[in-house]
Design a protein around this motif. Structure first.
Motif, PDB file in Angstrom:
ATOM      1  N   GLN A  18       0.847  -1.171   0.038  1.00 51.83           N
ATOM      2  CA  GLN A  18       0.103   0.133   0.042  1.00 51.83           C
ATOM      3  C   GLN A  18       0.880   1.403  -0.064  1.00 51.83           C
ATOM      4  O   GLN A  18       1.653   1.400   1.011  1.00 51.83           O
ATOM      5  N   PRO A  44      -2.549  12.502  -6.405  1.00 51.73           N
ATOM      6  CA  PRO A  44      -3.519  11.503  -6.793  1.00 51.73           C
ATOM      7  C   PRO A  44      -3.204  10.916  -8.128  1.00 51.73           C
ATOM      8  O   PRO A  44      -2.695  11.770  -9.406  1.00 51.73           O
ATOM      9  N   HIS A  63      -8.008   9.187 -12.444  1.00 52.52           N
ATOM     10  CA  HIS A  63      -9.174   8.262 -11.760  1.00 52.52           C
ATOM     11  C   HIS A  63      -9.213   7.196 -12.951  1.00 52.52           C
ATOM     12  O   HIS A  63      -9.785   6.152 -12.882  1.00 52.52           O
ATOM     13  N   ARG A  98      -7.339   1.472  -5.891  1.00 57.63           N
ATOM     14  CA  ARG A  98      -7.289   2.577  -4.880  1.00 57.63           C
ATOM     15  C   ARG A  98      -7.851   2.162  -3.501  1.00 57.63           C
ATOM     16  O   ARG A  98      -8.810   1.424  -3.452  1.00 57.63           O
ATOM     17  N   GLU A  99      -7.089   2.286  -2.577  1.00 57.41           N
ATOM     18  CA  GLU A  99      -7.554   1.968  -1.425  1.00 57.41           C
ATOM     19  C   GLU A  99      -8.539   2.902  -0.596  1.00 57.41           C
ATOM     20  O   GLU A  99      -9.440   3.201   0.018  1.00 57.41           O
ATOM     21  N   SER A 100      -7.768   4.230  -0.504  1.00 61.08           N
ATOM     22  CA  SER A 100      -8.420   5.636  -0.029  1.00 61.08           C
ATOM     23  C   SER A 100      -7.606   6.797  -0.646  1.00 61.08           C
ATOM     24  O   SER A 100      -6.853   6.466  -1.856  1.00 61.08           O
ATOM     25  N   TYR A 101      -7.909   7.932  -0.317  1.00 61.29           N
ATOM     26  CA  TYR A 101      -7.604   9.192  -0.771  1.00 61.29           C
ATOM     27  C   TYR A 101      -5.904   9.023  -0.982  1.00 61.29           C
ATOM     28  O   TYR A 101      -5.425   9.067   0.316  1.00 61.29           O
ATOM     29  N   TYR A 126      -2.725   3.704  -2.568  1.00 65.51           N
ATOM     30  CA  TYR A 126      -3.154   2.804  -3.683  1.00 65.51           C
ATOM     31  C   TYR A 126      -2.261   1.476  -3.402  1.00 65.51           C
ATOM     32  O   TYR A 126      -1.497   1.343  -2.751  1.00 65.51           O
TER      33      TYR A 126
END
Length: 420
Positions: free
Chosen positions: A63, A69, A72, A100-103, A106
């Motif tokens: 992770q 970011p 998308h 994607r795990e969260s903001y 990844y």
């Protein structure tokens, strides 16, 4: 960490494919919270600076926490490359994007091989434009040219900077050259870095190592030439301070995550500790004194229609320690306010009200950013009363959850947008 060397008949180092050595290398990167770049395999895009947030050796998953970011539309299974140091050696390793795990967090696969790399010998430390470190350079051609722009990254071996201006030294005329102007190996007879942490001015010589174009901007890589012991000592002091700052920031993020997991949820705003309690060393749930001081020194400009929601938001920001808050009714008024004081770009952040269920015109915001000159790197937090605007693909324009018990992530995200 020691990774054994082996050499082939042609002098090249064969790849390392021993799973135990690879996993040991990943574990060291995780334990030491080392930052390293990753990029899409074969692409000419700017690398993403990352570090290992979590390592699962059983499932073979990394992770990675990124500083900006990913697009998308990034497809599952997209091949990436990571470049990292292990001891006195450097390695490239292929990894695969798993989702994607969260903001900014990844999932990637643990690499199956590591390839020796000689791209550079020193770890690069990134710099943001808002940090004000600036590069001035002069080549040795006739007529000579002056180059200037913000520092992008720095290492013991060299630096990278964004070219904002190129000027002929004989008549002081500004020019707009293409990539072909920046020949590899061109000598820079004068190289200065201004406003580095703990080092107001650093002077050296260098040679152009590479040049690339990103979103219409040119990034130059420069290799230092003939650095003496005093110059190396100066750069090392800057990098040591940078490394300590990165480690402190990562440790604070991990501590916050552990506390939130232990408590189940963060404290509601109604029982948020007072500023005096926040700097008390005995309060384990509070940010340290430097973070609180940074919030107090950060100027926020809020563009939002008057009413109870704006009053509530102002109270939440003040309770969190953001005390330098100016409020306007419209975006135009906010930007007029920002134009008045463009000299303090390092501590400015715009909070902009977003219409329910939609985004404001991002093109208008970018146009206003360009009009602000030095403030074009201004971060913008999109807010929506009792909701959250949709995501954007712009790392400088980001949605912010409405402050409250149901959105504990708003304050860490606001700190990040403010550059804290």
């Amino acid at each position: 960490m020691s990774i054994g060397r082996s050499s082939g008949g042609d002098g090249a180092e064969p790849p390392i494919e021993d799973p135990s050595q690879i996993r040991r290398a990943m574990a060291v990167l995780h334990r030491e919270e080392t930052e390293f770049p990753i990029k899409v395999e074969g692409a000419q895009t700017l690398p993403y600076t990352s570090h290992i947030q979590h390592l699962d050796l059983e499932t073979g998953i990394l992770q990675l926490k990124l500083i900006r970011p990913l697009p998308h539309e990034m497809a599952m299974g997209a091949p990436f490359e990571m470049l990292f140091a292990a001891g006195d050696q450097r390695f490239e390793a292929p990894i695969t994007f798993l989702g994607r795990e969260s903001y900014l967090l990844y999932r990637f696969s643990i690499p199956v091989r590591m390839i020796h790399s000689d791209r550079r010998q020193g770890k690069r430390y990134p710099f943001r434009p808002r940090e004000k470190a600036y590069v001035l350079a002069q080549d040795g051609g006739l007529p000579g040219h002056g180059l200037a722009g913000p520092l992008v990254n720095l290492s013991l071996g060299g630096l990278a900077f964004r070219v904002d201006r190129v000027m002929r030294l004989d008549d002081h005329m500004r020019i707009s050259p293409g990539l072909g102007f920046f020949d590899k190996g061109k000598v820079l007879t004068m190289l200065k870095i201004r406003d580095l942490p703990k080092l107001p001015l650093f002077e050296a010589r260098g040679t152009l190592a590479n040049a690339c174009e990103r979103d219409g901007e040119i990034i130059l890589g420069v290799k230092f030439a003939d650095l003496g012991e005093s110059e190396l000592r100066q750069i090392q002091l800057v990098l040591d301070a940078r490394d300590q700052m990165q480690r402190s920031s990562t440790t604070a993020s991990i501590t916050t995550a552990v506390v939130k997991e232990a408590k189940g949820k963060s404290l509601p705003l109604s029982v948020t500790p007072s500023p005096a309690q926040r700097v008390n060393p005995s309060g384990s749930l509070t940010p340290d004194a430097l973070t609180l001081l940074a919030r107090r020194c950060t100027g926020l400009v809020l563009a939002m229609t008057p009413g109870p929601d704006r009053t509530s938001l102002q109270a939440s920001l003040a309770s969190a320690g953001y005390l330098r808050l100016e409020s306007t009714d419209t975006l135009e008024q906010a930007l007029d306010r920002l134009r008045v004081d463009q000299g303090n770009t390092a501590s400015r952040l715009l909070l902009l009200e977003s219409p329910p269920g939609a985004l404001p015109q991002l093109s208008d915001i970018r146009t206003f950013q360009r009009e602000l000159g030095e403030l074009r790197e201004l971060s913008v937090a999109l807010i929506q009363a009792h909701g959250r605007p949709p995501e954007t693909e712009d790392p400088l324009i980001r949605p912010l959850p409405w402050p409250g018990e149901d959105s504990p992530s708003w304050l860490p995200l606001l700190d990040e947008l403010a550059g804290l």
